[in-house]
Design a protein around this motif. Structure first.
Motif, PDB file in Angstrom:
ATOM      1  N   GLN A 125      73.683  19.437  57.095  1.00 42.78           N
ATOM      2  CA  GLN A 125      72.987  19.253  58.945  1.00 42.78           C
ATOM      3  C   GLN A 125      72.437  20.084  59.207  1.00 42.78           C
ATOM      4  OE1 GLN A 125      76.604  17.610  60.685  1.00 42.78           O
ATOM      5  NE2 GLN A 125      76.362  15.582  61.635  1.00 42.78           N
ATOM      6  N   LEU A 126      73.596  21.783  59.240  1.00 45.92           N
ATOM      7  CA  LEU A 126      72.335  22.066  60.192  1.00 45.92           C
ATOM      8  C   LEU A 126      71.472  22.970  60.192  1.00 45.92           C
ATOM      9  CD1 LEU A 126      75.503  24.522  60.408  1.00 45.92           C
ATOM     10  CD2 LEU A 126      74.342  24.074  62.100  1.00 45.92           C
ATOM     11  N   THR A 127      70.737  22.224  58.703  1.00 47.57           N
ATOM     12  CA  THR A 127      69.597  22.941  58.176  1.00 47.57           C
ATOM     13  C   THR A 127      68.311  21.688  57.917  1.00 47.57           C
ATOM     14  OG1 THR A 127      70.449  22.965  55.592  1.00 47.57           O
ATOM     15  CG2 THR A 127      70.134  24.932  56.991  1.00 47.57           C
ATOM     16  N   GLY A 128      69.082  20.270  57.939  1.00 47.86           N
ATOM     17  CA  GLY A 128      68.146  19.592  57.750  1.00 47.86           C
ATOM     18  C   GLY A 128      67.514  19.139  56.194  1.00 47.86           C
ATOM     19  N   LEU A 129      68.536  20.511  55.705  1.00 50.52           N
ATOM     20  CA  LEU A 129      67.494  20.617  54.063  1.00 50.52           C
ATOM     21  C   LEU A 129      68.239  19.328  53.175  1.00 50.52           C
ATOM     22  CD1 LEU A 129      68.222  23.782  53.834  1.00 50.52           C
ATOM     23  CD2 LEU A 129      65.436  23.007  53.603  1.00 50.52           C
ATOM     24  N   ALA A 130      68.116  18.649  51.510  1.00 45.49           N
ATOM     25  CA  ALA A 130      69.066  18.240  51.462  1.00 45.49           C
ATOM     26  C   ALA A 130      69.745  19.079  50.807  1.00 45.49           C
ATOM     27  CB  ALA A 130      67.747  18.002  49.978  1.00 45.49           C
ATOM     28  N   ARG A 131      71.352  18.305  50.286  1.00 47.04           N
ATOM     29  CA  ARG A 131      72.486  19.190  50.396  1.00 47.04           C
ATOM     30  C   ARG A 131      71.877  19.907  48.543  1.00 47.04           C
ATOM     31  NH1 ARG A 131      78.479  16.401  49.948  1.00 47.04           N
ATOM     32  NH2 ARG A 131      77.584  15.173  51.775  1.00 47.04           N
ATOM     33  N   SER A 132      70.800  19.174  47.555  1.00 49.66           N
ATOM     34  CA  SER A 132      70.996  19.669  46.362  1.00 49.66           C
ATOM     35  C   SER A 132      70.378  21.168  46.485  1.00 49.66           C
ATOM     36  CB  SER A 132      70.139  18.887  45.592  1.00 49.66           C
ATOM     37  OG  SER A 132      68.644  18.540  45.948  1.00 49.66           O
ATOM     38  N   THR A 133      69.473  20.802  48.188  1.00 51.59           N
ATOM     39  CA  THR A 133      68.613  22.364  48.136  1.00 51.59           C
ATOM     40  C   THR A 133      69.551  23.924  48.836  1.00 51.59           C
ATOM     41  OG1 THR A 133      67.001  20.849  48.640  1.00 51.59           O
ATOM     42  CG2 THR A 133      66.603  23.361  49.264  1.00 51.59           C
ATOM     43  N   VAL A 134      70.482  23.432  49.276  1.00 46.89           N
ATOM     44  CA  VAL A 134      71.752  24.270  49.934  1.00 46.89           C
ATOM     45  C   VAL A 134      72.418  24.332  48.910  1.00 46.89           C
ATOM     46  CG1 VAL A 134      73.686  23.916  51.467  1.00 46.89           C
ATOM     47  CG2 VAL A 134      72.209  22.976  52.344  1.00 46.89           C
ATOM     48  N   SER A 135      72.580  23.274  48.145  1.00 47.49           N
ATOM     49  CA  SER A 135      73.652  23.628  46.467  1.00 47.49           C
ATOM     50  C   SER A 135      73.001  25.405  46.003  1.00 47.49           C
ATOM     51  CB  SER A 135      73.858  23.030  45.625  1.00 47.49           C
ATOM     52  OG  SER A 135      74.587  22.169  46.389  1.00 47.49           O
ATOM     53  N   GLN A 136      71.636  25.467  45.630  1.00 48.84           N
ATOM     54  CA  GLN A 136      70.621  25.962  44.921  1.00 48.84           C
ATOM     55  C   GLN A 136      70.359  27.109  45.421  1.00 48.84           C
ATOM     56  OE1 GLN A 136      67.537  23.452  44.308  1.00 48.84           O
ATOM     57  NE2 GLN A 136      67.355  24.260  42.251  1.00 48.84           N
ATOM     58  N   ARG A 137      70.626  26.728  47.062  1.00 45.47           N
ATOM     59  CA  ARG A 137      70.061  28.401  47.511  1.00 45.47           C
ATOM     60  C   ARG A 137      71.738  29.111  48.251  1.00 45.47           C
ATOM     61  NH1 ARG A 137      65.997  26.765  52.344  1.00 45.47           N
ATOM     62  NH2 ARG A 137      64.491  25.913  50.439  1.00 45.47           N
ATOM     63  N   LEU A 138      72.495  28.048  47.357  1.00 46.41           N
ATOM     64  CA  LEU A 138      74.361  29.269  47.266  1.00 46.41           C
ATOM     65  C   LEU A 138      74.663  30.242  46.481  1.00 46.41           C
ATOM     66  CD1 LEU A 138      76.393  26.352  49.373  1.00 46.41           C
ATOM     67  CD2 LEU A 138      76.124  28.528  50.052  1.00 46.41           C
ATOM     68  N   ASP A 139      73.660  28.905  45.794  1.00 48.81           N
ATOM     69  CA  ASP A 139      74.307  29.320  44.126  1.00 48.81           C
ATOM     70  C   ASP A 139      73.670  30.604  44.133  1.00 48.81           C
ATOM     71  OD1 ASP A 139      75.676  27.466  43.338  1.00 48.81           O
ATOM     72  OD2 ASP A 139      74.270  26.551  42.583  1.00 48.81           O
ATOM     73  N   ALA A 140      72.887  30.730  44.536  1.00 46.31           N
ATOM     74  CA  ALA A 140      71.537  31.656  44.823  1.00 46.31           C
ATOM     75  C   ALA A 140      72.078  33.434  45.407  1.00 46.31           C
ATOM     76  CB  ALA A 140      69.835  31.835  44.394  1.00 46.31           C
ATOM     77  N   LEU A 141      72.974  32.625  46.254  1.00 40.74           N
ATOM     78  CA  LEU A 141      73.682  34.060  47.076  1.00 40.74           C
ATOM     79  C   LEU A 141      74.534  34.414  46.694  1.00 40.74           C
ATOM     80  CD1 LEU A 141      73.194  32.123  50.845  1.00 40.74           C
ATOM     81  CD2 LEU A 141      72.552  34.214  50.325  1.00 40.74           C
ATOM     82  N   MET A 142      75.724  33.379  45.990  1.00 42.45           N
ATOM     83  CA  MET A 142      76.906  33.302  45.310  1.00 42.45           C
ATOM     84  C   MET A 142      76.628  34.775  44.247  1.00 42.45           C
ATOM     85  SD  MET A 142      79.305  30.520  45.392  1.00 42.45           S
ATOM     86  CE  MET A 142      78.320  29.347  44.903  1.00 42.45           C
ATOM     87  N   GLN A 143      75.934  34.417  43.384  1.00 40.48           N
ATOM     88  CA  GLN A 143      75.049  35.469  42.375  1.00 40.48           C
ATOM     89  C   GLN A 143      74.610  37.089  42.677  1.00 40.48           C
ATOM     90  OE1 GLN A 143      71.879  33.245  40.356  1.00 40.48           O
ATOM     91  NE2 GLN A 143      73.360  33.338  38.260  1.00 40.48           N
ATOM     92  N   ASP A 144      74.361  36.966  43.806  1.00 37.75           N
ATOM     93  CA  ASP A 144      74.516  37.805  44.215  1.00 37.75           C
ATOM     94  C   ASP A 144      75.997  38.501  45.596  1.00 37.75           C
ATOM     95  OD1 ASP A 144      71.997  38.144  42.996  1.00 37.75           O
ATOM     96  OD2 ASP A 144      70.572  38.447  44.821  1.00 37.75           O
ATOM     97  N   GLY A 145      76.010  37.858  45.546  1.00 36.25           N
ATOM     98  CA  GLY A 145      77.830  38.177  45.839  1.00 36.25           C
ATOM     99  C   GLY A 145      77.944  38.191  47.177  1.00 36.25           C
ATOM    100  N   TRP A 146      77.112  37.559  47.948  1.00 39.37           N
ATOM    101  CA  TRP A 146      76.373  37.206  49.830  1.00 39.37           C
ATOM    102  C   TRP A 146      77.395  36.498  50.377  1.00 39.37           C
ATOM    103  CZ3 TRP A 146      74.242  41.812  51.053  1.00 39.37           C
ATOM    104  CH2 TRP A 146      73.208  42.302  50.777  1.00 39.37           C
ATOM    105  N   VAL A 147      77.660  35.940  49.010  1.00 43.89           N
ATOM    106  CA  VAL A 147      78.321  34.350  49.341  1.00 43.89           C
ATOM    107  C   VAL A 147      79.925  33.708  48.546  1.00 43.89           C
ATOM    108  CG1 VAL A 147      78.414  31.720  50.253  1.00 43.89           C
ATOM    109  CG2 VAL A 147      76.867  33.482  51.340  1.00 43.89           C
TER     110      VAL A 147
END
Ligand SMILES: [Zn+2]
Length: 408
Positions: free
Chosen positions: A33-55
């Motif tokens: 909702q905050l970014t206006g992105l599709a939820r699937s896109t948010v998920s992919q980006r979160l996965d990438a951030l989690m893989q690096d430990g940032w999130v």
């Protein structure tokens, strides 16, 4: 750095992390909702951030009804920042997390006139000791921030003709430390990093701030539009060599400054000039700390000099207030420990000589961070660099291409 193939699905991961840096946990739905992105896109980006430990994922306790939705939060402790604030004879070193909490720190005696290799070698050893005490390793360091007591060329991070640092001119400080610490190294002069530290304490709502350091010398750091203003050659803020106009209408005309000019603010209002004046009166005083110690011991000569220095600093600052219109002026350095003795003079001169519109909402106060302003500011400088959205994007892209790539 090699150009990475761009994966459009994770290219905006850095922007997503920027949202989460306020420390609030958010669900995928909230982020979409905050970014206006599709939820699937948010998920992919979160996965990438989690893989690096940032999130890291947590459970959203306030989810309405049913099973709590997964929420995601910035992982402040995933990496650490090392900072060093070097003075002429002393240094303060610290380890901070990405949320700017100081995890460990120490002050040591360290003489920069022994040259860059000796001094920086000692800095590396102190960092290793601090990390070991925390059970952390160099591999967890994502950046290093260093403040030096002299001019620094911002583009290269190298000292530029520093007057009190023999052997340092042009020395590749970022490369030398980077090789030994395995992380990017940012270098600036001590007053600039102190200004960043004080700006960090007042928060992002303050757009324009001036930090003035009154110690052995006098200099200032300028935050303009929430950013450090360094000027074309990195020489911005050198107020110590503006000609002082004495508050009593007299002239500082015969005071010789170390820069070769006469009548500079530094020649009449710095800790060094006050100590020299006290010595001329037969009082033992080596430097700015001695001047403040004498004041505290009730010495009226030291008190008179400090109040006068406050008025002289205020006289120069009054012109700067008219010119620059800051909303906050912070006084730091050893002489700031004199508190109201110096602040009163600064305020008096500024309020009597600046335009009312410029002083209407002006705050003039002593440093909140004191001796820690430098290490906190250096960390703020590093964290902003490391967590900048494009740097995070590069980091997660590198990992997506090569899982063994170093992080951060
Ligand atoms: Zn001068």
């Amino acid at each position: 750095m090699a150009v990475m193939p761009q994966d459009p699905q994770i290219a905006g991961a850095g922007a997503l992390l920027a949202i989460l840096r306020d420390g609030r946990a958010r669900t995928r739905a909230e982020l979409a909702q905050l970014t206006g992105l599709a939820r699937s896109t948010v998920s992919q980006r979160l996965d990438a951030l989690m893989q690096d430990g940032w999130v890291v994922a947590t459970e959203d306790a306030i989810s309405s009804g049913g099973r709590p939705a997964a929420a995601f939060v910035f992982n402040e402790s995933v990496r650490v920042v090392l900072t060093a604030d070097l003075g002429a004879t002393h240094a303060r070193l610290a380890v901070l997390d990405l949320g700017m909490s100081v995890l460990a720190e120490r002050a040591v005696e360290l003489h920069v006139d022994r040259g860059p290799r000796d001094t920086l070698g000692r800095v590396v050893a102190e960092f290793e000791t601090l990390l070991a005490g925390l059970g952390r390793e160099l591999a967890q360091v994502c950046g290093v921030g260093v403040g030096l007591p002299g001019p620094v060329d911002h583009g290269t991070g190298r000292p530029a003709n520093p007057p009190i640092m023999p052997g340092w001119d042009g020395f590749p400080v970022p490369e030398w430390l980077g090789e030994r610490l395995g992380a990017p190294v940012l270098v600036d002069n001590d007053v600039n990093i102190m200004a960043l530290g004080e700006h960090w304490t007042v928060g992002q709502d303050t757009d324009h701030l001036i930090f003035i350091k009154i110690g052995t010398g006098i200099g200032c750091g300028i935050i303009s539009g929430r950013r450090l203003h360094r000027g074309a050659q990195g020489a911005a803020g050198d107020v110590g060599h503006i000609r002082a106009v004495l508050a009593d209408g007299g002239s500082a005309g015969d005071a010789v400054c170390r820069c070769g000019n006469i009548g500079c603010l530094e020649a009449v209002a710095s800790g060094a000039s006050m100590a020299a004046e006290l010595r001329a009166q037969g009082v033992a005083a080596d430097g700015s700390r001695d001047v403040v110690a004498l004041l505290r011991a009730g010495d009226t000569r030291a008190a008179r000099l400090i109040r006068q220095a406050g008025r002289e600093v205020g006289g120069v600052m009054a012109a700067i207030v008219n010119f620059f219109n800051p909303s906050v002026i912070v006084i730091g350095g050893d002489i700031a420990d004199a508190g109201e003795h110096v602040l009163a003079g600064v305020r008096e001169a500024i309020y009597s000589r600046s335009l009312p519109l410029a002083t209407q909402h002006l705050t003039i106060r002593a440093s909140r961070l004191g001796d820690r302003a430098g290490v906190i500011g250096a960390a703020a400088m590093v964290v902003e660099h490391v967590l900048a959205p494009d740097m995070i994007d590069q980091s997660v892209q590198a990992r997506a291409v090569d899982p063994a790539a170093p992080v951060g």
